[in-house]
Design a protein around this motif. Sequence first.
Motif, PDB file in Angstrom:
ATOM      1  N   MET A  88      36.955  52.662  37.956  1.00  7.51           N
ATOM      2  CA  MET A  88      37.948  51.905  37.204  1.00  7.51           C
ATOM      3  C   MET A  88      38.864  51.135  38.147  1.00  7.51           C
ATOM      4  N   ALA A  89      39.228  51.786  39.254  1.00  3.99           N
ATOM      5  CA  ALA A  89      40.089  51.114  40.233  1.00  3.99           C
ATOM      6  C   ALA A  89      39.378  49.886  40.795  1.00  3.99           C
ATOM      7  N   ALA A  90      38.076  50.043  41.068  1.00  2.00           N
ATOM      8  CA  ALA A  90      37.311  48.915  41.607  1.00  2.00           C
ATOM      9  C   ALA A  90      37.244  47.782  40.586  1.00  2.00           C
ATOM     10  N   ASP A  91      37.034  48.147  39.321  1.00  2.43           N
ATOM     11  CA  ASP A  91      36.990  47.134  38.263  1.00  2.43           C
ATOM     12  C   ASP A  91      38.309  46.376  38.195  1.00  2.43           C
ATOM     13  N   ARG A  92      39.391  47.147  38.292  1.00  4.10           N
ATOM     14  CA  ARG A  92      40.702  46.503  38.204  1.00  4.10           C
ATOM     15  C   ARG A  92      40.895  45.532  39.364  1.00  4.10           C
ATOM     16  N   ALA A  93      40.424  45.946  40.532  1.00  6.82           N
ATOM     17  CA  ALA A  93      40.572  45.081  41.708  1.00  6.82           C
ATOM     18  C   ALA A  93      39.809  43.779  41.494  1.00  6.82           C
ATOM     19  N   LYS A  94      38.588  43.913  40.961  1.00  5.31           N
ATOM     20  CA  LYS A  94      37.779  42.717  40.691  1.00  5.31           C
ATOM     21  C   LYS A  94      38.498  41.802  39.701  1.00  5.31           C
ATOM     22  N   ALA A  95      39.022  42.413  38.650  1.00  8.09           N
ATOM     23  CA  ALA A  95      39.723  41.637  37.622  1.00  8.09           C
ATOM     24  C   ALA A  95      40.926  40.933  38.237  1.00  8.09           C
ATOM     25  N   ALA A  96      41.599  41.630  39.149  1.00 16.86           N
ATOM     26  CA  ALA A  96      42.777  41.041  39.787  1.00 16.86           C
ATOM     27  C   ALA A  96      42.384  39.824  40.614  1.00 16.86           C
ATOM     28  N   ARG A  97      41.244  39.951  41.319  1.00 16.91           N
ATOM     29  CA  ARG A  97      40.777  38.802  42.104  1.00 16.91           C
ATOM     30  C   ARG A  97      40.450  37.633  41.188  1.00 16.91           C
ATOM     31  N   ALA A  98      39.786  37.942  40.083  1.00 13.07           N
ATOM     32  CA  ALA A  98      39.444  36.894  39.121  1.00 13.07           C
ATOM     33  C   ALA A  98      40.710  36.219  38.606  1.00 13.07           C
ATOM     34  N   MET A  99      41.755  37.035  38.446  1.00 13.92           N
ATOM     35  CA  MET A  99      43.004  36.499  37.920  1.00 13.92           C
ATOM     36  C   MET A  99      43.648  35.530  38.924  1.00 13.92           C
ATOM     37  N   LEU A 100      43.494  35.856  40.209  1.00 15.89           N
ATOM     38  CA  LEU A 100      44.041  34.962  41.239  1.00 15.89           C
ATOM     39  C   LEU A 100      43.379  33.595  41.166  1.00 15.89           C
ATOM     40  N   ILE A 101      42.049  33.627  41.032  1.00 19.74           N
ATOM     41  CA  ILE A 101      41.304  32.366  40.927  1.00 19.74           C
ATOM     42  C   ILE A 101      41.799  31.594  39.713  1.00 19.74           C
ATOM     43  N   GLU A 102      42.008  32.339  38.636  1.00 19.54           N
ATOM     44  CA  GLU A 102      42.446  31.721  37.398  1.00 19.54           C
ATOM     45  C   GLU A 102      43.811  31.066  37.571  1.00 19.54           C
ATOM     46  N   GLU A 103      44.685  31.751  38.303  1.00 16.77           N
ATOM     47  CA  GLU A 103      46.017  31.208  38.509  1.00 16.77           C
ATOM     48  C   GLU A 103      45.957  29.867  39.247  1.00 16.77           C
ATOM     49  N   LYS A 104      45.054  29.809  40.228  1.00 15.31           N
ATOM     50  CA  LYS A 104      44.877  28.557  40.956  1.00 15.31           C
ATOM     51  C   LYS A 104      44.447  27.460  39.997  1.00 15.31           C
ATOM     52  N   ALA A 105      43.534  27.819  39.093  1.00 15.35           N
ATOM     53  CA  ALA A 105      43.037  26.847  38.114  1.00 15.35           C
ATOM     54  C   ALA A 105      44.183  26.362  37.230  1.00 15.35           C
ATOM     55  N   VAL A 106      45.093  27.273  36.893  1.00 13.79           N
ATOM     56  CA  VAL A 106      46.229  26.885  36.058  1.00 13.79           C
ATOM     57  C   VAL A 106      47.088  25.860  36.779  1.00 13.79           C
ATOM     58  N   ILE A 107      47.323  26.124  38.060  1.00 11.42           N
ATOM     59  CA  ILE A 107      48.151  25.197  38.834  1.00 11.42           C
ATOM     60  C   ILE A 107      47.482  23.826  38.906  1.00 11.42           C
TER      61      ILE A 107
END
Lengths: 327, 407, 298
Positions: free
Chosen positions: C269-288
């Motif tokens: 679960m921790a690994a999944d969360r880490a992956k999701a967090a990385r995906a979220m970073l990419i997403e944030e860049k896309a938002v900008i």
Amino acid sequence: MSTGFSVNMTYIRRAFQRRRKEPSMAVHNNTWRDYALIFLPYVWMLIFFLLPFLIIFKISLSVTEIAIPPYSPLVTFEEGAMQIILHLENYTSIFTDPDGTYIRSYLKSLQVAAFSTVFCLLIGYPIAWALATSKPAVRNVLFMLVIMPSWTSLVVRIYAWMTIMKKDGLINDVLMALGIIDSPIQMLQTDFAVYVGIVYCYLPYMVLPLFSALMKVDYSLIEAAYDLGCRPVKTFFSTLVPQTKNGIIAGSMLVFIPALGEYVIPELLGGKSSILIGRILWQEFFNNRDWPLASAVAITMLVILIIPIMIFYKIERREQEKLYAGK
Amino acid sequence: MTTERAAAAQAAAEENTAAQQNQPVKQMHLPGQLPGQKPTPQQQNRKPILEIKHLTKQFEAFTAVNDVDLTLYQGEIFALLGSSGCGKSTLLRMLAGFETPTSGSILLDGRELIGVPPYKRPVNMMFQSYALFPYMTVKQNIAFGLKQSKLPKAQIEERVEKMLRLVHMEEYVDRKPYQLSGGQRQRVALARSLAKEPRVLLLDEPMGALDKKLREQMRLELVDIINSVGVTCLMVTHDQEEAMTMADRIAIMDKGEFLQIGGPREIYENPNCRFCAEFIGSVNIFDCHLITSNAAQSLIASKDFKNNIELTHDIDLADGMPLTIALRPEKIYISHEEPEEKTNWCEGTVENIAYLGDISIYYVRLIGGRIVCATLPNVDRFKTGLPTWDDHVYLSWDPESCIALTF
Amino acid sequence: MRVNKPAAARLVIIILTLVFLYLPIGTLIVYSFNESKMVTVWTEASLKWYGALVHDKAIIDAVGISLLIAVLTSCTAVVIGTLAAFVLVRVRSFKGESAFVLFMTAPMVLPEVITGLALLLLFVTLGNVIPFFSDRGVIAIWIAHVTFCSAYTTVVIRSRFRELDISIEEAAMDLGAGPIKVFFAIILPAIMPAEVAAFLLSFTMSMDDLVITSFIAGPDSTTLPMLIFSSVRRGLSPEINALATIIVAIVSVCTFFAWLSMTRKQKRMAADRAKAARAMLIEEKAVIEHRRLYKSKA
């Protein structure tokens, strides 16, 4: 067995919105399929749980006979007329027994169950607290370690205590080696041994609900209490206890109710003085083969237990409602 | 990717203006004929796809949906807008088949849907929580619906590929939902509900589970995807901004009934009742009564200020009857000088100013004591000086800006 | 350096708890390897009691009966528990619902002597009508065990059920899966951990039950706890120590694996969360990126 859950406020808020928005969650139109699903568990419990109690009640109103089954029929046919004879002797004999054996054993059982519950609570609360406040990784291991003994056989656990509480057992040996006592003390066949046994066996049932209650506690309240100048003891009673009230009650009921009718522990560890009601019932049934009296003893015990069982049931339901709101 | 999107947006904008040019120039302020508004589906000669007639849903004593009629046209995005508990979700769930209506009918392509279980309806839903299957990968999630309709394997593969490309998720095929960000989960959910090529796509609060900052972007992206597929779409939302940016038509719902159905612009500019006016955007509401009305002009007296309100159209109401005038804050002019006209202005003192950067909101207390809200861009184009606290100001407006509401 | 008071207190509590819980069991295990027949006097190490155990036919038979009953019971109790949990969580407010909840909670707390007596009298009464019930063998014990185990399986499975998002089931249905398919493809995988936990719980409870079984069981069906109980009542015997050691060993191994799978799941679960967090970073860049694009147009 729940391992505790963290409560997220936004979740709850969203859940409330959702429930209001979709009344379907609360009011469900049942279909025949739902009733088909209810059928098996419901009928099973009706036949094998409710029906037996009606039968016990019926048999408690008959008298013992040397026959198979060893009790008089409630309904007889004499000269073509149906006769129902309700014998209340079993109940009257419980209360008017000249030696007062039954009354005394009921009181003794209540006493043992109550004290055991208090001991379990006093011991279990710190354990649950230590578990709940440990680091998650450590918590898992400790949790398993606390629960594990209850997965082994009950008789084996009692047997283990018998070996170490014997006159020449480990405890006496250690106490004598330390010079605390000169001669071995009699521990088996005493009330002390019964208490130890009950606390040992029922401790997990106390720790579990307390643990899951303590996991949900808002610890910032404690800090707030300290911040407002509250002393530790006062803080404990004004913040922790109210928040874990349901856990305390549930745990107490989980210990008190079964302990009241406990048979194995007093039988193996207790002496002549610990004639608890479970043992009486067992003896009446197996040794004296007086089924009606045993039934009457059981019914009386049930009547005593109705209030605690209802409390437990209420708490269970309330926790359930809370979880519904939280999900 | 972004340039593509920009190009698509540009194309959509051009299409929009082209559609406007086809329209004859008409008088302003008549329903459905506002500048900048897309033509109605009827005007575009679209075919009706979903017809809801007299639909009612009762939960014991509570009526969630009350005798609702609605027609959805091929290819449009329709939004049900309302606060929580207004019955919009129940309506959506009845379309999906999760609730059984008490009465009424739902016709999809002329076929009755009531009585058809959800798993046999040619409509698909994107859930608020996305409801992705946690034990399946992105690919398995998208393929789930296709597998249920027993398509050949190759066809499933092909369709899944197409869907992944559509939502730009090719790189994440083997991820599980917990390994995705919020926006990615939404895309997977969208791809999953589009994979079966539903006749109607149902969206339940499509942005409800997203971060605020992501919403703005996902709205446009979602509309792009939906338009590129050309699916008819019914969405439910409580967020007016969301409804207005995404939908072609909006229905405002309250207490299980539709109050108004129309394009975003129509609903904002021409609300048909006080609830709609107050629900969308902010508005100043004045209790008034009608003095006189004829084809060219109506005169209205307000309790809150001494000058009358003058409208340039007829009001279908007997003289002397009460009515409500709604006035949007951005349509009010603020000035230090007394207007020359006899009507459509009032005076007061600036009580408070909320500075929002691009605009400021002025709270002006009228002489009668009533506070009126007006917004002003923070640019002093005529160098006359922007009003400030405790200034005595005159508020004026155009006759077309007033909305007369009779209920 | 200041002593961290709560941490110290926690350590003391934990140590005392573990000593209290494991000292008796530990002694039991140590003396199972004792040569002497005296359970309390150590002479020399030996495995002879284990050997005696293997050749004790009564014990082997009892183990067989207990295992059979436990397997049958756990399977049935899990099925009933799943149905009951489903009913309690999904089918809200039906007639007799509170009675149903009472039936499902009461067997957990009721003193075993009462339950045992009640079930025995039921079988005797039913036996008068249907002779099948008079044979108080494996089937009667199985029914009795299912009755009290179902209460526990219901609780365990229900708590997992409640965590399920109903919209996931609706989504599956929406995508064309019928109710049975939804159950096996969506619900079952999600509640599987709880099903396993419930199975293990009812297995151990069925293996361990003494009082209820004693009431029900006829002379031919002696389960393991009954055998241990009668032998313990006769006096301490190293053979029981050996048996207890085996039981403790099996339980420990199972517990260890349970802990292992729990830890693994948490890590995953921790690994999944880490992956999701990385995906979220990419997403944030896309938002900008998106903001820049649309702002420049505006």
